[in-house]
Design a protein around this motif. Structure first.
Motif, PDB file in Angstrom:
ATOM      1  N   ILE A  25       0.842  -1.190   0.000  1.00  0.00           N
ATOM      2  CA  ILE A  25       0.000   0.000   0.000  1.00  0.00           C
ATOM      3  C   ILE A  25       0.882   1.246   0.000  1.00  0.00           C
ATOM      4  CG2 ILE A  25      -1.760   1.271   1.290  1.00  0.00           C
ATOM      5  CD1 ILE A  25      -2.435  -1.559   2.553  1.00  0.00           C
ATOM      6  N   GLN A  26       1.976   1.179   0.731  1.00  0.00           N
ATOM      7  CA  GLN A  26       2.896   2.315   0.788  1.00  0.00           C
ATOM      8  C   GLN A  26       3.469   2.620  -0.596  1.00  0.00           C
ATOM      9  OE1 GLN A  26       3.001  -0.354   2.827  1.00  0.00           O
ATOM     10  NE2 GLN A  26       2.541   0.507   4.833  1.00  0.00           N
ATOM     11  N   TYR A  27       3.803   1.569  -1.348  1.00  0.00           N
ATOM     12  CA  TYR A  27       4.384   1.770  -2.679  1.00  0.00           C
ATOM     13  C   TYR A  27       3.353   2.367  -3.637  1.00  0.00           C
ATOM     14  CZ  TYR A  27       7.270   1.064  -6.790  1.00  0.00           C
ATOM     15  OH  TYR A  27       8.008   1.264  -7.929  1.00  0.00           O
ATOM     16  N   ILE A  28       2.121   1.904  -3.587  1.00  0.00           N
ATOM     17  CA  ILE A  28       1.104   2.479  -4.478  1.00  0.00           C
ATOM     18  C   ILE A  28       0.860   3.934  -4.115  1.00  0.00           C
ATOM     19  CG2 ILE A  28      -1.086   1.900  -3.309  1.00  0.00           C
ATOM     20  CD1 ILE A  28      -1.990   0.939  -6.181  1.00  0.00           C
ATOM     21  N   SER A  29       0.942   4.252  -2.844  1.00  0.00           N
ATOM     22  CA  SER A  29       0.802   5.641  -2.412  1.00  0.00           C
ATOM     23  C   SER A  29       1.938   6.495  -2.972  1.00  0.00           C
ATOM     24  CB  SER A  29       0.785   5.716  -0.880  1.00  0.00           C
ATOM     25  OG  SER A  29       0.699   7.049  -0.461  1.00  0.00           O
ATOM     26  N   MET A  30       3.162   5.966  -2.913  1.00  0.00           N
ATOM     27  CA  MET A  30       4.309   6.697  -3.454  1.00  0.00           C
ATOM     28  C   MET A  30       4.173   6.898  -4.962  1.00  0.00           C
ATOM     29  SD  MET A  30       7.619   5.316  -1.330  1.00  0.00           S
ATOM     30  CE  MET A  30       7.188   3.591  -1.160  1.00  0.00           C
ATOM     31  N   LEU A  31       3.661   5.902  -5.666  1.00  0.00           N
ATOM     32  CA  LEU A  31       3.432   6.030  -7.101  1.00  0.00           C
ATOM     33  C   LEU A  31       2.416   7.135  -7.378  1.00  0.00           C
ATOM     34  CD1 LEU A  31       3.159   2.253  -8.102  1.00  0.00           C
ATOM     35  CD2 LEU A  31       5.043   3.807  -8.673  1.00  0.00           C
ATOM     36  N   GLU A  32       1.336   7.137  -6.611  1.00  0.00           N
ATOM     37  CA  GLU A  32       0.270   8.112  -6.812  1.00  0.00           C
ATOM     38  C   GLU A  32       0.679   9.522  -6.392  1.00  0.00           C
ATOM     39  OE1 GLU A  32      -3.394   6.677  -5.130  1.00  0.00           O
ATOM     40  OE2 GLU A  32      -3.527   5.041  -6.578  1.00  0.00           O
ATOM     41  N   CYS A  33       1.666   9.628  -5.527  1.00  0.00           N
ATOM     42  CA  CYS A  33       2.184  10.953  -5.134  1.00  0.00           C
ATOM     43  C   CYS A  33       3.300  11.425  -6.058  1.00  0.00           C
ATOM     44  CB  CYS A  33       2.707  10.903  -3.708  1.00  0.00           C
ATOM     45  SG  CYS A  33       1.423  10.721  -2.479  1.00  0.00           S
ATOM     46  N   GLY A  34       3.771  10.550  -6.920  1.00  0.00           N
ATOM     47  CA  GLY A  34       4.822  10.913  -7.857  1.00  0.00           C
ATOM     48  C   GLY A  34       6.225  10.827  -7.300  1.00  0.00           C
ATOM     49  N   THR A  35       6.398  10.152  -6.167  1.00  0.00           N
ATOM     50  CA  THR A  35       7.732  10.036  -5.594  1.00  0.00           C
ATOM     51  C   THR A  35       8.470   8.781  -6.048  1.00  0.00           C
ATOM     52  OG1 THR A  35       6.883   8.990  -3.581  1.00  0.00           O
ATOM     53  CG2 THR A  35       7.144  11.392  -3.550  1.00  0.00           C
ATOM     54  N   ARG A  36       7.774   7.863  -6.688  1.00  0.00           N
ATOM     55  CA  ARG A  36       8.374   6.636  -7.227  1.00  0.00           C
ATOM     56  C   ARG A  36       7.849   6.399  -8.638  1.00  0.00           C
ATOM     57  NH1 ARG A  36      11.494   7.023  -3.596  1.00  0.00           N
ATOM     58  NH2 ARG A  36      11.932   5.537  -1.971  1.00  0.00           N
ATOM     59  N   ASN A  37       8.650   5.671  -9.425  1.00  0.00           N
ATOM     60  CA  ASN A  37       8.257   5.297 -10.773  1.00  0.00           C
ATOM     61  C   ASN A  37       8.109   3.788 -10.852  1.00  0.00           C
ATOM     62  OD1 ASN A  37       8.357   7.884 -12.035  1.00  0.00           O
ATOM     63  ND2 ASN A  37      10.582   7.764 -11.938  1.00  0.00           N
ATOM     64  N   PRO A  38       7.030   3.299 -11.465  1.00  0.00           N
ATOM     65  CA  PRO A  38       6.859   1.847 -11.575  1.00  0.00           C
ATOM     66  C   PRO A  38       7.795   1.258 -12.622  1.00  0.00           C
ATOM     67  CG  PRO A  38       5.092   2.976 -12.719  1.00  0.00           C
ATOM     68  CD  PRO A  38       5.909   4.033 -12.041  1.00  0.00           C
ATOM     69  N   SER A  39       8.142   0.009 -12.436  1.00  0.00           N
ATOM     70  CA  SER A  39       8.932  -0.713 -13.432  1.00  0.00           C
ATOM     71  C   SER A  39       8.064  -0.933 -14.670  1.00  0.00           C
ATOM     72  CB  SER A  39       9.356  -2.072 -12.869  1.00  0.00           C
ATOM     73  OG  SER A  39       8.209  -2.888 -12.662  1.00  0.00           O
ATOM     74  N   ASP A  40       8.686  -1.318 -15.757  1.00  0.00           N
ATOM     75  CA  ASP A  40       7.925  -1.613 -16.975  1.00  0.00           C
ATOM     76  C   ASP A  40       6.939  -2.755 -16.734  1.00  0.00           C
ATOM     77  OD1 ASP A  40       9.240   0.392 -18.316  1.00  0.00           O
ATOM     78  OD2 ASP A  40      10.638  -0.957 -19.346  1.00  0.00           O
ATOM     79  N   ARG A  41       7.371  -3.735 -15.969  1.00  0.00           N
ATOM     80  CA  ARG A  41       6.499  -4.876 -15.643  1.00  0.00           C
ATOM     81  C   ARG A  41       5.261  -4.407 -14.872  1.00  0.00           C
ATOM     82  NH1 ARG A  41       7.376  -9.160 -11.237  1.00  0.00           N
ATOM     83  NH2 ARG A  41       5.881 -10.749 -11.813  1.00  0.00           N
ATOM     84  N   LEU A  42       5.480  -3.519 -13.907  1.00  0.00           N
ATOM     85  CA  LEU A  42       4.367  -2.999 -13.109  1.00  0.00           C
ATOM     86  C   LEU A  42       3.459  -2.116 -13.963  1.00  0.00           C
ATOM     87  CD1 LEU A  42       2.832  -2.797 -10.490  1.00  0.00           C
ATOM     88  CD2 LEU A  42       4.435  -1.014  -9.748  1.00  0.00           C
ATOM     89  N   LYS A  43       4.033  -1.353 -14.878  1.00  0.00           N
ATOM     90  CA  LYS A  43       3.212  -0.535 -15.783  1.00  0.00           C
ATOM     91  C   LYS A  43       2.252  -1.416 -16.574  1.00  0.00           C
ATOM     92  CE  LYS A  43       6.746   2.956 -16.497  1.00  0.00           C
ATOM     93  NZ  LYS A  43       7.783   3.398 -17.421  1.00  0.00           N
ATOM     94  N   LYS A  44       2.742  -2.562 -17.032  1.00  0.00           N
ATOM     95  CA  LYS A  44       1.880  -3.495 -17.783  1.00  0.00           C
ATOM     96  C   LYS A  44       0.749  -4.014 -16.905  1.00  0.00           C
ATOM     97  CE  LYS A  44       5.410  -5.212 -20.950  1.00  0.00           C
ATOM     98  NZ  LYS A  44       6.196  -6.389 -21.379  1.00  0.00           N
ATOM     99  N   LYS A  45       1.086  -4.375 -15.670  1.00  0.00           N
ATOM    100  CA  LYS A  45       0.069  -4.878 -14.747  1.00  0.00           C
ATOM    101  C   LYS A  45      -0.966  -3.804 -14.429  1.00  0.00           C
ATOM    102  CE  LYS A  45       1.503  -7.712 -11.378  1.00  0.00           C
ATOM    103  NZ  LYS A  45       2.345  -8.219 -10.250  1.00  0.00           N
ATOM    104  N   MET A  46      -0.482  -2.569 -14.243  1.00  0.00           N
ATOM    105  CA  MET A  46      -1.392  -1.464 -13.937  1.00  0.00           C
ATOM    106  C   MET A  46      -2.311  -1.180 -15.122  1.00  0.00           C
ATOM    107  SD  MET A  46       1.267   1.085 -11.996  1.00  0.00           S
ATOM    108  CE  MET A  46       0.098   2.273 -11.360  1.00  0.00           C
ATOM    109  N   ALA A  47      -1.751  -1.195 -16.319  1.00  0.00           N
ATOM    110  CA  ALA A  47      -2.549  -0.947 -17.524  1.00  0.00           C
ATOM    111  C   ALA A  47      -3.669  -1.976 -17.644  1.00  0.00           C
ATOM    112  CB  ALA A  47      -1.662  -0.972 -18.762  1.00  0.00           C
TER     113      ALA A  47
END
Length: 76
Positions: A25-47
């Protein structure tokens, strides 16, 4: 749209999305706040989860970062 807006568009909470994406949950929060970037693999899963293209995820990350920068600028 921001990452949060994409998640909300499919009616998922951060907890639900994190579980389905196999991240914390902490990582998704960081992604949504713009403090972290997802890996290409995670981008595919998110899409797939958010029912959008990988390009939409990339654009959402850029939107999220711009909003985050504006918020930081206003605080100062």
């Amino acid at each position: 749209m921001s990452l949060q807006e994409l998640r909300n568009a499919v009616n998922l909470t951060q907890v639900q999305a994190a579980k389905l994406l196999d991240i914390t949950i902490q990582y998704i929060s960081m992604l949504e706040c713009g403090t972290r970037n997802p890996s290409d693999r995670l981008k595919k899963k998110m899409a797939k989860l958010y029912r959008v293209s990988i390009a939409d995820i990339f654009l959402a990350m850029e939107t999220t970062k711009r909003r985050s920068k504006k918020a930081k600028t206003k605080v100062r």
